[in-house]
Design a protein around this motif. Structure first.
Motif, short mmCIF file in Angstrom:
data_model
loop_
_atom_site.label_atom_id
_atom_site.label_comp_id
_atom_site.label_asym_id
_atom_site.label_seq_id
_atom_site.Cartn_x
_atom_site.Cartn_y
_atom_site.Cartn_z
N ALA A 24 0.84 -1.21 0.00
CA ALA A 24 0.00 0.00 0.00
C ALA A 24 0.87 1.25 0.00
N ASP A 25 1.90 1.26 0.82
CA ASP A 25 2.82 2.41 0.87
C ASP A 25 3.46 2.67 -0.49
N LYS A 165 -8.33 4.73 -8.71
CA LYS A 165 -9.37 3.70 -8.71
C LYS A 165 -8.81 2.33 -9.09
N GLN A 166 -7.71 2.33 -9.83
CA GLN A 166 -7.12 1.06 -10.27
C GLN A 166 -6.16 0.46 -9.25
N VAL A 167 -5.73 1.27 -8.30
CA VAL A 167 -4.77 0.78 -7.30
C VAL A 167 -5.46 -0.16 -6.33
N SER A 168 -4.88 -1.33 -6.15
CA SER A 168 -5.44 -2.30 -5.20
C SER A 168 -4.64 -2.24 -3.91
N ILE A 169 -5.36 -2.24 -2.79
CA ILE A 169 -4.74 -2.25 -1.47
C ILE A 169 -5.24 -3.50 -0.77
N GLY A 170 -4.38 -4.53 -0.72
CA GLY A 170 -4.83 -5.80 -0.15
C GLY A 170 -5.91 -6.42 -1.01
N LYS A 171 -6.79 -7.18 -0.36
CA LYS A 171 -7.82 -7.92 -1.10
C LYS A 171 -9.06 -7.06 -1.36
N PHE A 222 -7.76 -0.67 8.43
CA PHE A 222 -6.38 -0.20 8.58
C PHE A 222 -6.10 0.84 7.51
N MET A 223 -5.52 1.95 7.91
CA MET A 223 -5.24 3.06 6.99
C MET A 223 -3.76 3.38 6.95
N THR A 224 -3.25 3.63 5.75
CA THR A 224 -1.92 4.19 5.59
C THR A 224 -2.04 5.40 4.66
N PHE A 225 -1.28 6.45 4.91
CA PHE A 225 -1.48 7.67 4.12
C PHE A 225 -0.20 8.49 4.02
N GLN A 226 -0.17 9.36 3.00
CA GLN A 226 0.90 10.34 2.80
C GLN A 226 0.27 11.67 2.42
N THR A 227 1.05 12.75 2.50
CA THR A 227 0.60 14.08 2.10
C THR A 227 1.44 14.55 0.93
N ASN A 228 0.76 15.03 -0.11
CA ASN A 228 1.49 15.58 -1.24
C ASN A 228 1.95 17.00 -0.90
N ASP A 229 3.25 17.25 -1.01
CA ASP A 229 3.81 18.54 -0.59
C ASP A 229 3.34 19.71 -1.45
N GLY A 236 -4.61 8.28 0.61
CA GLY A 236 -4.83 7.22 1.58
C GLY A 236 -5.05 5.87 0.93
N GLY A 237 -4.79 4.83 1.70
CA GLY A 237 -5.04 3.47 1.24
C GLY A 237 -5.55 2.62 2.38
#
Length: 237
Positions: A24-25, A165-171, A222-229, A236-237
């Motif tokens: 996901a990261d 929309k095409q990115v898969s995060i886990g199942k 479960f959430m993982t996320f980043q911020t675009n500078d 998020g994912g």
């Protein structure tokens, strides 16, 4: 045996979670890079074009010399919705022409007023849904070098949202985008431009990046996320 089995199960569960998190990261990092590339190239273009537009080129709403430059740019960049110049006299030149500009006064518009308030600065608008194309759009604008007007470009976020929309995060997971004010840009169920209401989204604004567990509709999530500078958007994912 029960204890050993439970320990093995928990260890396997933790390993799977770490694997999913790492994937996901990586996907979120890719989306972050795509946003950077998409926005930064347009910032560069507006910087260049703002130096080429000046008061001596204005000739009413037609302004053929400026229109020619804008039309050439639009033809080379089909990913943009439109590029335009608004002047202190109220003239407005747009390419391609997608709106009736005969009574359009750019001086009343936020992109013009905000750019004039911050002369010489590049401004990136909040993402908003453009009714004419039914898609999320961002405006990047800057005053001309002589501050006699403002040049702006509207870019659709179709490319970024399609990738999200095409990115898969886990199942069963998914990637999504929020703007700096917690409004949806891309989300499977959240309508673009509307504000995210659930409390767990607020955690994404407490730090630049991170991971956390939460419960939604009775399910553990479960959430993982980043911020675009560049934009302040949350991925998020």
């Amino acid at each position: 045996a029960v204890i050993i089995g439970l320990t093995s199960y928990m260890a396997a569960k933790d390993a799977v979670k770490k694997q999913i998190t790492a994937a996901a990261d990586e996907n979120i990092h890719i989306l972050n890079t795509i946003i950077d590339n998409t926005i930064s190239t347009k910032i560069h273009d507006i910087e260049l074009l703002s130096n080429q537009a000046s008061k001596n080129l204005y000739d009413g709403h037609e302004s053929p010399e400026i229109r020619s430059k804008l039309a050439q740019y639009a033809a080379l960049h089909p990913e943009i919705l439109s590029i335009y110049v608004g002047t202190e006299e109220g003239f407005y030149v747009q390419e391609p022409v997608i709106n009736d500009t005969s009574i359009y006064d750019p001086r009343t518009r936020d992109w013009y007023k905000q750019s004039m308030e911050q002369k010489g600065e590049i401004l990136i608008s909040k993402p908003y849904e453009d009714a004419s194309v039914n898609a999320m759009v961002v405006t990047i604008s800057k005053t001309t070098k002589d501050h006699s007007g403002v040049i702006g470009v509207d870019i659709t976020l179709d490319y970024i949202t399609k990738l999200a929309k095409q990115v898969s995060i886990g199942k069963e997971g998914y990637a999504f985008l929020l703007d700096g004010d917690m409004n949806f840009i891309s989300h499977p169920t959240g309508k673009g431009g509307t504000t995210a209401q659930e409390d767990f989204y607020k955690k994404m604004y407490e730090q630049k990046q991170g991971t956390f567990d939460y419960t939604f509709e009775g399910d553990d999530q479960f959430m993982t996320f980043q911020t675009n500078d560049l934009t302040g958007w949350k991925i998020g994912g």
